[in-house]
Scaffold this motif. Structure first.
Motif: not given
Ligand code: NAD
Length: 374
Positions: A175-203
């Motif tokens: 959701g909103v927190a998860g997307l910001q977490a992914i973006a922040t972790a990516r900006r810091l250079g981490a390799a990120v995997k994420a999961n949600d039950v909503r298919a729309a989240a994959a894109e």
């Protein structure tokens, strides 16, 4: 109309509902603004700054008794709410369903309460959407906390002394927190995997340069626009799909929630114990029971096989200046709607802002909260 901004009663949460910037906006709309002495201190705003932008500073003992509309961030203490006059209004992140002591006082006092959590998640209401504004801050802070607690660097580093592999981060809930977490972790250079039950989240996950972990068998019926609780079989399938990724993760950021329900359990004890030593789980869903089975409901950090599990309720409170600035703008947008109605608050049934009503003139109108009180 008089809007009165309270100092937070929570020693761990210094957020405030107005900034000097929003006071200027509100007073330009003809709204009289009062701010409790020291209310903005922990968010970086002095009493003088509020006075300069047009507010009056009011001692704590008077604030709730004088308010037409009192605004807080977290639920004020029941003792202080007992001073509210019949017919007055309280606005805040009032924790519908959970903060039953608060609601009981509001009922006794014949007060009306608007919960910012109940702002509809539609584009029209986006400027008032405090859940989103606070979740964005929380997702960012969760990753910084993880980066500070694990025993390795986030980015890939190739030096003459050798190569350091990037940290592996798993984000649960996009959701909103998860997307910001992914973006922040990516900006810091981490390799990120994420999961949600909503298919729309994959894109959305892929567009941020992260990988999406699919759960076999989950369809739009469980996901859709808003998540539902998974049945037992699908929950097990989710654990199985996540387990190999979690076992490699240096940090897991938990953000999965289902509005009005207990947070889904996505990390079992075994999954945490399989994580590498020195890793961390940051659980933003702690207040709603946690995504991790080992999250301490009392908020204590635990250590399991070298992995620390850190419950972080209301993570936005850890960045009070930014979180307050965003929340104050959400409140200012709401206040403009409340003030534009010739002195009559637009809270009748069928009126759009009626969706925010937790209590109307002492009657609990939010169904799930009424049931929690019964
Ligand atoms: P949230 O805080 O309620 O939950 C976080 C995420 O957890 C959600 O994406 C949810 O699908 C996910 N989740 C729930 N159960 C899960 C499980 N078992 N496993 C994995 N993930 C699980 O979510 P949110 O940030 O409030 O956003 C929810 C939805 O609302 C999103 O689709 C978001 O885009 C949408 N939204 C719309 C608006 C708007 O239109 N104004 C504003 C904010 C959010």
């Amino acid at each position: 109309m008089r809007l009165s901004f309270a100092r937070s009663d929570d020693p761990a949460d210094g957020r405030v509902g107005a900034t000097p910037e929003t006071v200027s906006v509100l007073t330009r709309h003809g709204i009289r603004v009062e701010v409790e002495t020291g209310a903005g201190e922990r968010a970086g705003h002095s009493d003088d700054a509020y006075i300069e932008s047009g507010a009056e500073i009011v001692p704590g003992a008077d604030l709730f008794a004088r308010a037409d509309i009192a605004v807080s961030v977290v639920p004020p203490s029941p003792d202080r709410l007992a001073a509210m006059a019949e017919g007055s209004v309280l606005v805040g992140l009032l924790r519908p369903v959970h903060a039953v002591d608060t609601v009981r006082v509001l009922v006794e006092r014949g007060v009306t309460a608007l919960a910012m959590e109940l702002v509809p998640r539609t584009s029209r209401f986006q400027p008032m959407d405090a859940l989103s504004s606070q979740a964005g801050v929380a997702g960012y802070k969760a990753v910084l906390m993880a980066a500070d607690r694990i025993d390795k660097m986030f980015p890939l580093s190739m030096t003459a002394a050798g190569t350091v592999r990037p940290a592996e981060v798993v984000v649960l809930g996009v959701g909103v927190a998860g997307l910001q977490a992914i973006a922040t972790a990516r900006r810091l250079g981490a390799a990120v995997k994420a999961n949600d039950v909503r298919a729309a989240a994959a894109e959305e996950v892929r567009s941020l340069g992260a990988d999406f972990v699919h759960i076999p068998g989950v369809t739009d019926q469980e996901g859709g626009a808003y998540a539902r609780m998974l049945g037992e079989d699908l929950a097990r399938a989710q654990h199985e799909a996540l387990a190999p990724h979690v076992a490699r993760a240096d940090a897991v950021i938990c953000t999965a929630q289902i509005p009005g329900r207990r947070a889904p359990r996505l990390l079992t004890e075994e999954m945490v114990e399989a994580m590498p030593p020195g890793s961390v789980v940051i659980d933003l869903a702690a207040e709603d029971g946690g995504n991790c089975a080992l999250t301490d409901p009392g908020g204590e950090v635990g250590e399991y096989g070298g992995t620390r599990v850190v419950p972080v309720p209301q993570a936005a409170r850890l960045l009070p200046r930014e979180a307050s600035a965003l929340y104050a703008r959400n409140v200012a947008h709401l206040a403009e709607h409340l003030a534009g109605q010739d002195g009559r608050l637009p809270l009748g049934s069928g009126e759009e802002l009626g969706a925010l009503l937790l209590v109307r003139d002492g009657e609990v109108v939010h169904g799930p909260t009424a049931r929690a009180l019964a």
